[in-house]
Design a protein around this motif. Structure first.
Motif, PDB file in Angstrom:
ATOM      1  N   LEU A   1      93.139  21.669   2.002  1.00 46.18           N
ATOM      2  CA  LEU A   1      92.877  21.935   3.420  1.00 46.18           C
ATOM      3  C   LEU A   1      91.386  21.903   3.740  1.00 46.18           C
ATOM      4  O   LEU A   1      90.989  21.455   4.824  1.00 46.18           O
ATOM      5  N   ALA A   2      90.557  22.347   2.823  1.00 50.77           N
ATOM      6  CA  ALA A   2      89.115  22.311   3.050  1.00 50.77           C
ATOM      7  C   ALA A   2      88.596  20.869   3.068  1.00 50.77           C
ATOM      8  O   ALA A   2      87.595  20.578   3.719  1.00 50.77           O
ATOM      9  N   ALA A   3      89.284  19.965   2.370  1.00 45.87           N
ATOM     10  CA  ALA A   3      88.869  18.567   2.347  1.00 45.87           C
ATOM     11  C   ALA A   3      89.228  17.829   3.635  1.00 45.87           C
ATOM     12  O   ALA A   3      88.701  16.736   3.871  1.00 45.87           O
TER      13      ALA A   3
ATOM     14  N   SER B   1      75.129  20.309  14.874  1.00 50.85           N
ATOM     15  CA  SER B   1      73.696  20.074  15.077  1.00 50.85           C
ATOM     16  C   SER B   1      72.838  20.741  14.012  1.00 50.85           C
ATOM     17  O   SER B   1      71.654  20.420  13.886  1.00 50.85           O
ATOM     18  N   LEU B   2      73.374  21.669  13.250  1.00 51.37           N
ATOM     19  CA  LEU B   2      72.608  22.332  12.192  1.00 51.37           C
ATOM     20  C   LEU B   2      72.357  21.419  11.005  1.00 51.37           C
ATOM     21  O   LEU B   2      71.534  21.718  10.150  1.00 51.37           O
TER      22      LEU B   2
ATOM     23  N   SER C   1      78.535  19.697   1.124  1.00 51.88           N
ATOM     24  CA  SER C   1      78.999  20.674   0.132  1.00 51.88           C
ATOM     25  C   SER C   1      79.023  22.086   0.725  1.00 51.88           C
ATOM     26  O   SER C   1      79.930  22.874   0.437  1.00 51.88           O
ATOM     27  N   LEU C   2      78.054  22.404   1.571  1.00 55.24           N
ATOM     28  CA  LEU C   2      78.033  23.709   2.206  1.00 55.24           C
ATOM     29  C   LEU C   2      79.179  23.853   3.213  1.00 55.24           C
ATOM     30  O   LEU C   2      79.831  24.905   3.276  1.00 55.24           O
ATOM     31  N   ILE C   3      79.453  22.788   3.945  1.00 55.16           N
ATOM     32  CA  ILE C   3      80.559  22.820   4.906  1.00 55.16           C
ATOM     33  C   ILE C   3      81.891  22.943   4.170  1.00 55.16           C
ATOM     34  O   ILE C   3      82.761  23.726   4.569  1.00 55.16           O
ATOM     35  N   TYR C   4      82.052  22.184   3.083  1.00 54.59           N
ATOM     36  CA  TYR C   4      83.279  22.266   2.294  1.00 54.59           C
ATOM     37  C   TYR C   4      83.467  23.676   1.724  1.00 54.59           C
ATOM     38  O   TYR C   4      84.565  24.235   1.768  1.00 54.59           O
TER      39      TYR C   4
ATOM     40  N   ALA D   1      86.208  28.842   1.790  1.00 55.69           N
ATOM     41  CA  ALA D   1      86.155  30.305   1.875  1.00 55.69           C
ATOM     42  C   ALA D   1      86.965  30.830   3.056  1.00 55.69           C
ATOM     43  O   ALA D   1      87.525  31.929   2.995  1.00 55.69           O
ATOM     44  N   LEU D   2      87.040  30.061   4.126  1.00 56.22           N
ATOM     45  CA  LEU D   2      87.826  30.488   5.282  1.00 56.22           C
ATOM     46  C   LEU D   2      89.330  30.329   5.056  1.00 56.22           C
ATOM     47  O   LEU D   2      90.122  31.160   5.496  1.00 56.22           O
TER      48      LEU D   2
END
Length: 172
Positions: free
Chosen positions: A169-171, A108-109, A114-117, A122-123
Motif C-alpha cells: 500500500l505504501a508503494a 512542494s516540499l 524514500s522519505l515519502i515511502y 508508517a501511516l
C-alpha cells in the motif's frame, strides 16, 4: 403445543426472578449503610495489611510472549487509529483550505521518494496490523486457532501479512 411451551417458559422465568431477587439475596450482598467507598477501601487495605499477605506482582511476574505483545499492540493501534481519525476529522473542519491544497503543499516540499515511502508505510502499518489482527480475533470468536502452537503460528502470519500489505500500500 406453543401455548404449553410459552406458559412453562413464563412460569420458569417468574420462578427465576423470584428466587434471585428475594430480599435475603439483596440483603446478604449489600454494603452496610452509612459507609462510603473511601471507608470501605480503608477497611479493605487495613485488613490486608494486618494479615501480612504479599501484594500480587501483577504482570511483572510473566515472561512476555508473542500473543501477549500482539494483544497489547492491537489495543494500542485501535486507540491510535481512533485518535488519528478524530484528529483528521476535526482538522478538516477547523483548518482553512481543502485537502488538495495540503497535498500540494507536501509536494512542494520536494521530499525524497524514500522519505515519502517511509511516511506512507508508517501511516498504513497500524491500520494493516489492526485489520489483520482483528480478523484473527474474529477467527478466535469462531473457536478456531486457540491452541498455543496455533496462536504463535497465526501471530507470525499476521506480522508477515502486515509488513507485506503495508509495503504494497505504501508503494501505491
Amino acid at each position: 403445543m406453543r401455548l404449553v411451551f410459552l406458559s412453562a417458559l413464563l412460569h420458569a422465568g417468574r420462578h427465576c426472578l423470584r428466587s434471585h431477587l428475594s430480599p435475603q439475596f439483596c440483603i446478604r450482598n449489600a454494603v452496610p449503610l452509612g459507609t462510603t467507598a473511601k471507608e470501605e477501601m480503608e477497611r479493605f487495605w487495613n485488613k490486608n495489611t494486618g494479615s501480612n499477605r504479599p501484594v500480587s506482582p501483577h504482570v511483572t511476574i510473566y515472561r512476555w510472549s508473542l500473543p501477549m505483545v500482539m494483544s497489547i499492540c492491537h489495543r494500542g493501534t485501535g486507540m491510535a487509529l481512533s485518535g488519528a481519525v478524530s484528529l483528521f476529522g476535526v482538522s478538516a473542519l477547523l483548518l482553512p483550505g481543502n485537502f488538495e491544497s495540503y497535498l500540494e503543499f507536501i509536494k512542494s516540499l520536494c521530499l525524497g521518494p524514500s522519505l515519502i515511502y517511509t511516511a506512507k508505510f508508517a501511516l498504513v502499518f497500524p491500520l494493516m496490523y489492526h485489520t489483520w489482527n482483528g480478523i484473527r480475533h474474529l477467527m478466535w470468536d469462531l473457536g478456531k486457532g486457540l491452541k498455543t502452537a496455533q496462536l504463535y503460528q497465526s501471530g507470525v502470519a499476521i506480522l508477515a501479512l502486515t509488513v507485506l500489505s503495508s509495503a504494497g500500500l505504501a508503494a501505491m
